[in-house]
Design a protein around this motif. Structure first.
Motif, PDB file in Angstrom:
ATOM      1  N   ASP A 158       0.618  -1.166  -0.127  1.00 40.05           N
ATOM      2  CA  ASP A 158       0.293   0.492  -0.085  1.00 40.05           C
ATOM      3  C   ASP A 158       0.934   1.370  -0.148  1.00 40.05           C
ATOM      4  N   ASP A 189     -11.277  -5.295   5.562  1.00 42.56           N
ATOM      5  CA  ASP A 189     -10.580  -4.444   4.287  1.00 42.56           C
ATOM      6  C   ASP A 189     -11.538  -4.565   2.822  1.00 42.56           C
ATOM      7  N   HIS A 221      -9.898   3.795   3.664  1.00 43.55           N
ATOM      8  CA  HIS A 221     -10.273   1.840   3.437  1.00 43.55           C
ATOM      9  C   HIS A 221     -11.378   2.430   4.038  1.00 43.55           C
TER      10      HIS A 221
END
Length: 264
Positions: A158, A189, A221
């Motif tokens: 990420d 997630d 998220h």
């Protein structure tokens, strides 16, 4: 049902962009962060004119969160009830769905500033308080979605250049553990439920042509409870608004929930 999150980095500056985005992407709930305006300045009329309602927790200059919804929200909760904090970082509301009530939470998690600073310690304490509250919320609302800017890139995948970020906030191990502690509650997630392109990010610094170089982080998220996970059919990042004139440094993330099979 579509749920989205977007750190707008000043709703006063970017209200036209939000309204245009909703016109092109008529989601059922849009969670906003960093409103940067007090309660009385929230532009409710602009949203009601296009068929939306809103619940918000404003703060002058900093922070501030909102949930923009098609239907009316109930049982609104502002901030973490057992954590004394003047910063406006949480707004929660309950929406109707074909499967029953869905708890939708907009969260703006602390940045942390720098490792070892008071703000970093505050961030870790705040995450502990968030986890404690979510544990109770999940008992009351098994169908729960918490969307927002978590200010944590959960894994090296990420981060555009993990080696460059060693020793910085957003990627430190205590922060990642704090994020992971939320997943241990049974949250998932949503973005990682699906195969995604490499180098998929939600935030890019305004400096050094970061967006043009795709030098970003995935720190925004959508976390879904176990009761909602089976119905999530997609989770995507919409990079288009980052190319706007005077854009936010974040972009929307959208999760799609499909209840049709369960209701058939």
């Amino acid at each position: 049902m579509k749920l989205a999150t977007w750190n707008i980095n000043s709703l006063k500056v970017r209200l036209p962009q939000v309204l245009d985005w909703l016109a092109a992407n008529p989601v059922d709930a849009l969670c906003l962060q960093e409103l940067k305006l007090p309660d009385e300045k929230f532009p409710l009329e602009a949203f009601t004119e296009i068929g939306y309602q809103a619940n918000w927790a404003g703060q002058k200059t900093y922070n501030g969160v909102a949930v923009i919804t098609r239907g009316a929200g109930t049982d609104v909760q502002r901030n973490l009830p057992a954590y004394d904090d003047h910063q406006q970082r949480i707004i929660a509301t309950t929406l109707d769905s074909p499967m029953g009530d869905i708890r939708v939470i907009s969260a703006y998690c602390p940045n942390g500033q720098s490792i070892g600073s008071d703000k970093y310690e505050y961030k870790l304490e705040w995450f502990k308080a968030l986890r404690s509250w979510l544990r109770d919320e999940l008992q009351r609302y098994p169908r729960l979605a918490i969307l927002g800017d978590y200010n944590v890139a959960p894994k090296d995948e990420d981060v555009h250049d993990p080696l460059k970020w060693i020793g910085d906030v957003l990627v430190s191990e205590p922060e990642r553990e704090a994020f992971g502690s939320l997943l241990e509650l049974g949250l998932s997630d949503a973005f990682r439920q699906f195969e995604q392109e490499e180098k998929s990010f939600t935030w890019w610094d305004y400096r050094r042509y970061a967006f043009r170089r795709n030098a970003g982080l995935r720190i925004d998220h959508v976390l879904l409870s176990q009761a909602l996970q089976p119905y999530c059919t997609a989770c995507v990042i919409d990079k288009a608004p980052r190319a706007n004139e005077q854009p936010s440094d974040h972009v929307p993330v959208i999760a799609t929930l499909d209840f049709a099979a369960a209701l058939a």
